[in-house]
Write an enzyme that holds these catalytic residues in place. Sequence first.
Site, PDB file in Angstrom:
ATOM      1  CB  VAL A  14      -0.919  -0.126   1.097  1.00 22.90           C
ATOM      2  CG1 VAL A  14      -1.713   1.224   1.009  1.00 22.90           C
ATOM      3  CG2 VAL A  14      -1.465  -1.505   1.311  1.00 22.90           C
ATOM      4  CB  ALA A  43       9.793   5.291   8.451  1.00 19.62           C
ATOM      5  NE  ARG A  49      11.678  -4.878  -0.698  1.00 22.24           N
ATOM      6  CZ  ARG A  49      10.518  -4.680  -0.618  1.00 22.24           C
ATOM      7  NH1 ARG A  49       9.505  -4.916  -1.472  1.00 22.24           N
ATOM      8  NH2 ARG A  49       9.803  -4.333   0.371  1.00 22.24           N
ATOM      9  CD  GLU A 129     -13.417   5.350   2.635  1.00 26.81           C
ATOM     10  OE1 GLU A 129     -13.758   6.597   2.594  1.00 26.81           O
ATOM     11  OE2 GLU A 129     -13.946   4.412   2.758  1.00 26.81           O
ATOM     12  CB  VAL A 132     -14.239  -1.228   5.469  1.00 28.07           C
ATOM     13  CG1 VAL A 132     -15.084  -1.896   5.488  1.00 28.07           C
ATOM     14  CG2 VAL A 132     -13.743  -1.114   7.109  1.00 28.07           C
ATOM     15  N   GLY A 134     -11.009  -1.470   0.756  1.00 33.46           N
ATOM     16  CA  GLY A 134     -10.276  -1.539  -0.080  1.00 33.46           C
ATOM     17  C   GLY A 134     -10.471   0.455  -0.781  1.00 33.46           C
ATOM     18  N   GLY A 187      -0.753  -9.158  -3.408  1.00 35.78           N
ATOM     19  CA  GLY A 187      -0.746  -8.910  -2.786  1.00 35.78           C
ATOM     20  C   GLY A 187      -1.841  -8.692  -1.928  1.00 35.78           C
ATOM     21  CD  GLU A 190      -4.633  -8.322   6.080  1.00 32.60           C
ATOM     22  OE1 GLU A 190      -4.091  -7.122   7.251  1.00 32.60           O
ATOM     23  OE2 GLU A 190      -5.495  -8.000   5.260  1.00 32.60           O
ATOM     24  CE  LYS A 205     -10.676  -5.320   5.208  1.00 30.01           C
ATOM     25  NZ  LYS A 205     -10.576  -6.550   3.835  1.00 30.01           N
TER      26      LYS A 205
END
Length: 439
Positions: A14, A43, A49, A129, A132, A134, A187, A190, A205
């Site tokens: 994300v 951070a 990477r 937001e 829940v 996406g 992705g 969880e 959620k």
Amino acid sequence: MKRINIGIIGLGTVGTGVLRVLKENAVVIRERLGAELVVKRAADRDIVRDRGVKIEPGVLTTDALEVINDTDISIVIELVGGTTVAKDFILKALEAGKHVVTANKALLSTHGPEIFKKAVDKGLDVYFEASVGGGIPVIKTLREGLSANRIEAIYGIINGTSNYILSKMTHDGGKFEDVLRRAQEKGYAEADPAYDVEGIDAAHKLAILINLAYGTNVALADIYTEGITRISPLDIKFAKEFGYRIKLLAIAKSVDNSVEARVHPTMVPATHPLALVDGVYNAIHIRGNAVGPVMFSGLGAGMMPTASAVVSDVVDISRNIVKGISGRLSPFACAPDAVRPVKIKDMALLEIPYYLRFLALDKPGALSKISGVLGAHNISILSVIQKDRKIGGAVPLVIVTHHAVEAALACAIEEIEKLDIILDKVVRIRIEDNLGTVL
Ligand code: NDP
Ligand code: HSE
């Protein structure tokens, strides 16, 4: 032009998406906001990477506290996940006078009130937001768009990973483990995918939605939670024959001064819009007493849809900053002193239709033994399917009941499993055939 500095903690799926959205949509965001959003610090544990996004020199750090304590930063975005360091980061950011954006449903469903209270006390904003649905703006909908309504019911497909798995099993006949691996690669899942397939993420959620809808603070332990790990291709096939699709539904229903709060695999009519929501799509069907039914659908997980929600929160908070205000929207969706306990309905009292699958010996009298036990518990049968014939062998026998009481059904199942004609545990799937339509 005003410049608003933001800091990000966590540059995983994300976090990387947030950097991309801010970069790729910089012009349109600047024009809508009338200010410029600048990522001043970001951070992550790994700052070597290549994340496929150009990051200005001096922005990256491995120390989250450098983000939190940077006095030029107005908004801190927490995208680390989990309930330990993430909580610490958020509380420290609020203490340091920063507004906070987070996608962390695990944290908000357990420590939301503490975080929200701190924000209110400090006169700061916490927006969430992406926690829940996406990319679907359902939190904004509950906090703002539906604030004139009493919420009668919420039915949500709110875990993208499990919907992706169920859809692949339904349409492509995919194997559970293979499809879960694909969801992880994309992705969606969880860090611990058990949260997805055991219904825990959906329960987190649902807790957030219930708290916003009913101005309360529901305990996770009060939400009945069952995942999709025991759903077999056979049940998916029988569901189709009865005119249903199996979905992992998160349900909140206001009934007789209490709220039903449950997450479980559910058979929904194949003709209902929720049945058509496939893949990693989520959908939330809300019934308000004034507006009636409304439904929102969209991508429920993944880098860019989730980043869309996070950046929209940043824009919302920035609008407040531009106007010199904060705390316009309570994170509780009601005045903090209006938050009060609601009674969660005891699952044992639930009264809905059920799908039951038995592995029974194919011999005369088998069905009457089963129906006899059901009848003794006041459970009446709507329909029966027995496909195969294997005289003396084992065959699947499927029964759909009329409305039955959950506790009575549990007693009946216990008795049926002791019958000599029953060879395996009984499969029970709840049916919701009164969702109301939104077409
Ligand atoms: P990721 O695991 O991909 O990203 C988390 C990042 O944070 C990792 O790079 C991790 O590093 C880093 N991190 C961990 N601890 C620290 C620390 N102490 N300081 C700095 N960085 C740290 O998770 P996601 O991006 O998928 O999810 C982030 C949040 O968003 C979670 O709360 C999740 O539930 C939520 N969410 C995710 C969605 C999705 O589709 N993925 C959708 C909606 C919400 P390392 O890898 O070394 O641990
Ligand atoms: N693991 C979550 C899902 C991410 O699959 O829905 C989005 O919250």
